[in-house]
Design an enzyme around this catalytic site. Structure first.
Site, mmCIF file in Angstrom:
data_model
loop_
_atom_site.group_PDB
_atom_site.id
_atom_site.type_symbol
_atom_site.label_atom_id
_atom_site.label_comp_id
_atom_site.label_asym_id
_atom_site.label_seq_id
_atom_site.Cartn_x
_atom_site.Cartn_y
_atom_site.Cartn_z
ATOM 1 N N GLU A 282 8.712 1.106 11.387
ATOM 2 C CA GLU A 282 9.802 2.073 11.179
ATOM 3 C C GLU A 282 9.151 3.439 11.284
ATOM 4 O OE1 GLU A 282 12.942 1.203 10.623
ATOM 5 O OE2 GLU A 282 12.624 -0.930 10.320
ATOM 6 N N LYS B 262 0.863 -1.183 0.000
ATOM 7 C CA LYS B 262 0.000 0.000 0.000
ATOM 8 C C LYS B 262 0.900 1.233 0.000
ATOM 9 C CE LYS B 262 -1.743 3.101 2.533
ATOM 10 N NZ LYS B 262 -1.810 4.205 1.559
ATOM 11 N N CYS C 141 13.258 10.538 7.638
ATOM 12 C CA CYS C 141 13.087 10.081 9.026
ATOM 13 C C CYS C 141 14.354 10.293 9.847
ATOM 14 C CB CYS C 141 12.686 8.616 9.046
ATOM 15 S SG CYS C 141 13.819 7.567 8.139
ATOM 16 N N GLU D 32 8.997 15.797 15.857
ATOM 17 C CA GLU D 32 9.453 15.638 14.477
ATOM 18 C C GLU D 32 8.695 16.635 13.604
ATOM 19 O OE1 GLU D 32 8.302 12.093 12.272
ATOM 20 O OE2 GLU D 32 10.355 11.979 11.537
HETATM 21 P P1 NAD Z 1 1.751 8.373 7.742
HETATM 22 O O1 NAD Z 1 1.866 7.533 8.951
HETATM 23 O O2 NAD Z 1 0.685 9.391 7.693
HETATM 24 O O3 NAD Z 1 1.516 7.460 6.443
HETATM 25 C C1 NAD Z 1 2.384 6.408 6.101
HETATM 26 C C2 NAD Z 1 1.603 5.342 5.363
HETATM 27 O O4 NAD Z 1 0.674 4.759 6.275
HETATM 28 C C3 NAD Z 1 0.770 5.866 4.202
HETATM 29 O O5 NAD Z 1 0.743 4.889 3.192
HETATM 30 C C4 NAD Z 1 -0.609 6.029 4.822
HETATM 31 O O6 NAD Z 1 -1.662 5.973 3.904
HETATM 32 C C5 NAD Z 1 -0.655 4.849 5.767
HETATM 33 N N1 NAD Z 1 -1.525 5.006 6.924
HETATM 34 C C6 NAD Z 1 -1.851 6.146 7.563
HETATM 35 N N2 NAD Z 1 -2.674 5.876 8.603
HETATM 36 C C7 NAD Z 1 -2.858 4.524 8.612
HETATM 37 C C8 NAD Z 1 -3.602 3.638 9.436
HETATM 38 N N3 NAD Z 1 -4.319 4.093 10.461
HETATM 39 N N4 NAD Z 1 -3.571 2.320 9.178
HETATM 40 C C9 NAD Z 1 -2.829 1.844 8.155
HETATM 41 N N5 NAD Z 1 -2.123 2.640 7.313
HETATM 42 C C10 NAD Z 1 -2.132 3.970 7.554
HETATM 43 O O7 NAD Z 1 3.187 8.988 7.526
HETATM 44 P P2 NAD Z 1 3.675 9.925 6.357
HETATM 45 O O8 NAD Z 1 3.222 11.302 6.662
HETATM 46 O O9 NAD Z 1 3.335 9.355 5.041
HETATM 47 O O10 NAD Z 1 5.268 9.786 6.494
HETATM 48 C C11 NAD Z 1 5.974 10.533 7.377
HETATM 49 C C12 NAD Z 1 6.392 9.723 8.590
HETATM 50 O O11 NAD Z 1 7.098 8.523 8.211
HETATM 51 C C13 NAD Z 1 7.360 10.485 9.447
HETATM 52 O O12 NAD Z 1 7.016 10.346 10.799
HETATM 53 C C14 NAD Z 1 8.696 9.815 9.150
HETATM 54 O O13 NAD Z 1 9.676 9.967 10.115
HETATM 55 C C15 NAD Z 1 8.301 8.410 8.957
HETATM 56 N N6 NAD Z 1 9.340 7.669 8.205
HETATM 57 C C16 NAD Z 1 10.119 6.759 8.881
HETATM 58 C C17 NAD Z 1 11.144 6.080 8.224
HETATM 59 C C18 NAD Z 1 12.015 5.086 8.949
HETATM 60 O O14 NAD Z 1 12.752 4.351 8.290
HETATM 61 N N7 NAD Z 1 11.988 5.020 10.270
HETATM 62 C C19 NAD Z 1 11.361 6.334 6.874
HETATM 63 C C20 NAD Z 1 10.555 7.269 6.221
HETATM 64 C C21 NAD Z 1 9.539 7.921 6.910
#
Ligand code: NAD
Length: 484
Positions: A255, A180, A289, A386
């Site tokens: 992650e 997804k 991240c 963050e």
């Molecule tokens: P997000 O959590 O809003 O979304 C990430 C993904 O999860 C998207 O595909 C979204 O549609 C899905 N999602 C959202 N809510 C969900 C739920 N309730 N159930 C299942 N899926 C759901 O995050 P974002 O804004 O897309 O990305 C930014 C975040 O990701 C930041 O906090 C960043 O630090 C983190 N990140 C972490 C790493 C790592 O390796 N640790 C790498 C990249 C990004």
């Protein structure tokens, strides 16, 4: 170009079951340039069924590790062939300079696929000595079996690279997957699925369902045939995923975000530390991240270092990332624009000194100015939360012990960097800072052979390296009663 993107299920594009669409918006122009299918529970059910069938007697289930490895090698070649296309897809979807994914994300993704091609044939079990069984001798051995269908939920900031981290490892382990992608960036995952088909992966091994987290992501977490959720994203979504999937006893790897410290001692090589801190703040508009957004600087150096960082921030050319001399594009979406500006205002309100940048006024495109705060306290929101934007917070420390205490006084624990020429101190500090990855005189090195992941609010589990592939297996033990 008006993109009309659909799911990729059982080797073919598919519209959403209810015909729903999600608009795709260019962060530079704020214009709609296409749409993707808005996935439903039925779409997820169809994709999971395809993935499950491949594990239950399908062609995929009959391949051995060496054969899976050959397919992964072919996929690596095809990703290499299309690397500019894939890099440009990811870049234009979030307004990033295409040079960054070309130089960083794609080489890393290709290296991951090649490394995983080797791991596929190395997932060995063990022979374990035991006390026998009611006086008779036994032979106990273990085998590594794929966990099953994986739901891979991916964010928008480095879509292809993060998708490949998951795919390479789980395919090496013999699992199948429903990806997804983030609703803003479905392009590269869909292209990857098409390349996998060209490489010869059986239809149904790799499926992509586009859509929102609340529908598609949640449906994956709730589906009884999904054995593991591998999630990269925000702590808020991670918490909900763990709750939903945990109740059903699924494996969950998270992650999550970070607020990573860059600790600059006064004996550091000034220019190297400055370059590393600027890179860690401004690459991908700070939407990374591992962003090194907490700059902890020893007092005797702090004023000079903060001023140099502010100069570096002012020197960044912000604009349309398709222009050759532009170094920074807009942030990826309106919600990010509002979030980053809200935090910059909070920094000002809470009394940190604004040295460069500041709150950006809305115009065409979600451009924010690279921003540096100095004289910040560690309890301020800009030091703890963050922001996921190009905002650096400089905090001053006096002693090594204080630097370690400040570094650890944060909910997150993803990465950290130590800048010093005293290697004994570097190792001492690295041992004490609570984080998944520490760089000594280098910011956040990523490599296919290195584990990646965090502690505390930064998540659970590790991706990357051989352990990353093992994490997609179950270890089954088999005991044979030996005749006397
Ligand atoms: P997000 O959590 O809003 O979304 C990430 C993904 O999860 C998207 O595909 C979204 O549609 C899905 N999602 C959202 N809510 C969900 C739920 N309730 N159930 C299942 N899926 C759901 O995050 P974002 O804004 O897309 O990305 C930014 C975040 O990701 C930041 O906090 C960043 O630090 C983190 N990140 C972490 C790493 C790592 O390796 N640790 C790498 C990249 C990004």
């Amino acid at each position: 170009m008006n993109q009309h993107l659909n799911h990729f299920i059982q080797g073919a594009p598919r519209e959403a079951s209810d015909g729903g669409r999600i608009p795709l918006i260019d962060p530079v122009t704020e214009q709609i340039y296409g749409s993707c299918a808005r996935g439903t529970v039925d779409d997820v059910a169809r994709a999971v069924a395809a993935a499950h069938a491949q594990l239950e007697g399908g062609d995929w289930s009959r391949l051995d590790g060496a054969q899976r490895g050959r397919l992964l090698s072919k996929l690596a070649d095809l990703v290499e062939r299309d690397s500019e296309v894939l890099a440009d897809m990811d870049a234009s979807a979030i307004g990033r300079s295409p040079l960054e994914p070309r130089r960083m994300d794609l080489p890393n993704a290709i290296a991951n696929l090649r490394a995983a091609a080797g791991w596929a044939n190395q997932l060995e079990g063990r022979t374990i000595p035991t006390g026998g069984y009611f006086g008779s001798k036994t032979l106990s051995y273990t085998v590594r079996e794929p966990v099953g269908v994986v739901g891979a939920i991916v964010p928008w900031n480095s879509p292809l690279m993060i998708t490949v981290w998951k795919l390479a490892a789980l395919l090496a382990a013999g699992c199948t997957v429903v990806v997804k992608p983030a609703e803003e960036t479905p392009q590269s995952a869909l292209h990857l699925a098409v390349l996998a088909q060209e490489a010869g992966f059986p239809d149904g091994v790799i499926n992509v369902v586009t859509g929102y987290g609340a529908q598609v992501g949640r449906a994956l977490c709730e589906h009884p045939h999904v054995a593991k959720i591998s999630f990269t994203g925000s702590p808020e979504a991670g918490r909900e995923i763990q709750r939903t999937a945990g109740v059903l006893f699924k494996h969950v790897a998270l992650e999550l975000g970070g607020k990573s410290p860059q600790i600059v001692f006064d004996d550091a090589l000034f220019d190297d530390a400055l370059f590393g801190c600027a890179l860690g703040l401004f690459v991908n508009q700070g939407q990374i991240c591992a962003s090194g957004s907490r700059i902890l600087v020893q007092r005797s150096l702090a004023e000079r270092f903060a001023a140099a960082l502010a100069d570096a921030a002012r020197a960044v050319k912000v604009g349309d990332p398709r222009e050759p001399d532009v170094q920074m594009g807009p942030v990826a979406k309106k919600a990010q624009f509002d979030r980053v500006n809200r935090y910059i205002q909070l920094g000002i309100d809470q009394g940190a000194t604004l040295l460069a940048g500041g709150v950006s006024t809305p115009g065409q495109g979600w451009f924010v100015r690279p921003t540096i705060f100095a004289n910040a306290r560690n309890d301020m929101a800009i030091a703890q939360d963050e922001i996921f934007g190009p905002v650096g917070t400089v905090i001053t420390f006096d002693s090594e012990a204080e630097a370690v205490a400040l570094a650890n006084d944060c909910a997150y624990g993803l990465a950290a960097t130590v800048w010093t020429t005293d290697l004994a101190r570097a190792h001492r500090v690295a041992a004490q800072v609570k984080a998944g990855a520490i760089g000594i005189n280098c910011w956040s090195p990523l490599d296919a052979n290195l584990p990646w992941g965090g502690v505390k609010a930064s998540g659970l589990g590790r991706e990357g390296g051989f352990g990353g592939a093992q994490a997609y297996t179950e270890e089954k033990v088999i005991t044979v009663l030996l005749p006397d």
